[in-house]
Design a protein around this motif. Structure first.
Motif, PDB file in Angstrom:
ATOM      1  N   THR A   6       0.830  -1.204   0.000  1.00  0.00           N
ATOM      2  CA  THR A   6       0.000   0.000   0.000  1.00  0.00           C
ATOM      3  C   THR A   6       0.866   1.257   0.000  1.00  0.00           C
ATOM      4  N   LEU A   7       1.886   1.281   0.840  1.00  0.00           N
ATOM      5  CA  LEU A   7       2.793   2.421   0.884  1.00  0.00           C
ATOM      6  C   LEU A   7       3.502   2.599  -0.456  1.00  0.00           C
ATOM      7  N   ALA A   8       3.941   1.502  -1.054  1.00  0.00           N
ATOM      8  CA  ALA A   8       4.628   1.582  -2.347  1.00  0.00           C
ATOM      9  C   ALA A   8       3.711   2.143  -3.426  1.00  0.00           C
ATOM     10  N   VAL A   9       2.448   1.728  -3.428  1.00  0.00           N
ATOM     11  CA  VAL A   9       1.498   2.225  -4.423  1.00  0.00           C
ATOM     12  C   VAL A   9       1.244   3.721  -4.224  1.00  0.00           C
ATOM     13  N   PHE A  14       2.443   9.426  -5.974  1.00  0.00           N
ATOM     14  CA  PHE A  14       3.025  10.759  -5.757  1.00  0.00           C
ATOM     15  C   PHE A  14       4.166  11.013  -6.729  1.00  0.00           C
ATOM     16  N   GLU A  15       5.024  10.017  -6.908  1.00  0.00           N
ATOM     17  CA  GLU A  15       6.165  10.187  -7.803  1.00  0.00           C
ATOM     18  C   GLU A  15       5.707  10.396  -9.244  1.00  0.00           C
ATOM     19  N   ASP A  16       4.671   9.667  -9.636  1.00  0.00           N
ATOM     20  CA  ASP A  16       4.168   9.792 -11.000  1.00  0.00           C
ATOM     21  C   ASP A  16       3.611  11.182 -11.266  1.00  0.00           C
ATOM     22  N   ASN A  17       3.068  11.823 -10.243  1.00  0.00           N
ATOM     23  CA  ASN A  17       2.470  13.143 -10.403  1.00  0.00           C
ATOM     24  C   ASN A  17       3.413  14.278 -10.044  1.00  0.00           C
TER      25      ASN A  17
END
Length: 50
Positions: free
Chosen positions: A27-30, A35-38
């Motif tokens: 869940t944390l990784a997703v 966030f990283e993708d945006n």
């Protein structure tokens, strides 16, 4: 979504149900991946110039 994608989700759900601590990590990784993708590269390199 393809049938293969649905099967993968079922396998992941079964794995996470069997190992609840892993569910927290996944869940944390997703969330962090979202966030990283945006976040643009310039925001990460120069956070004060926003």
């Amino acid at each position: 979504m393809s049938a293969a994608g649905i099967g993968y989700a079922d396998e992941l759900a079964a794995l996470l149900a069997h190992y609840p601590t892993k569910a927290q990590h996944v869940t944390l990784a997703v969330i962090l991946g979202g966030f990283e993708d945006n976040t643009s590269k310039s925001t990460r390199c120069y956070p004060d110039k926003g």
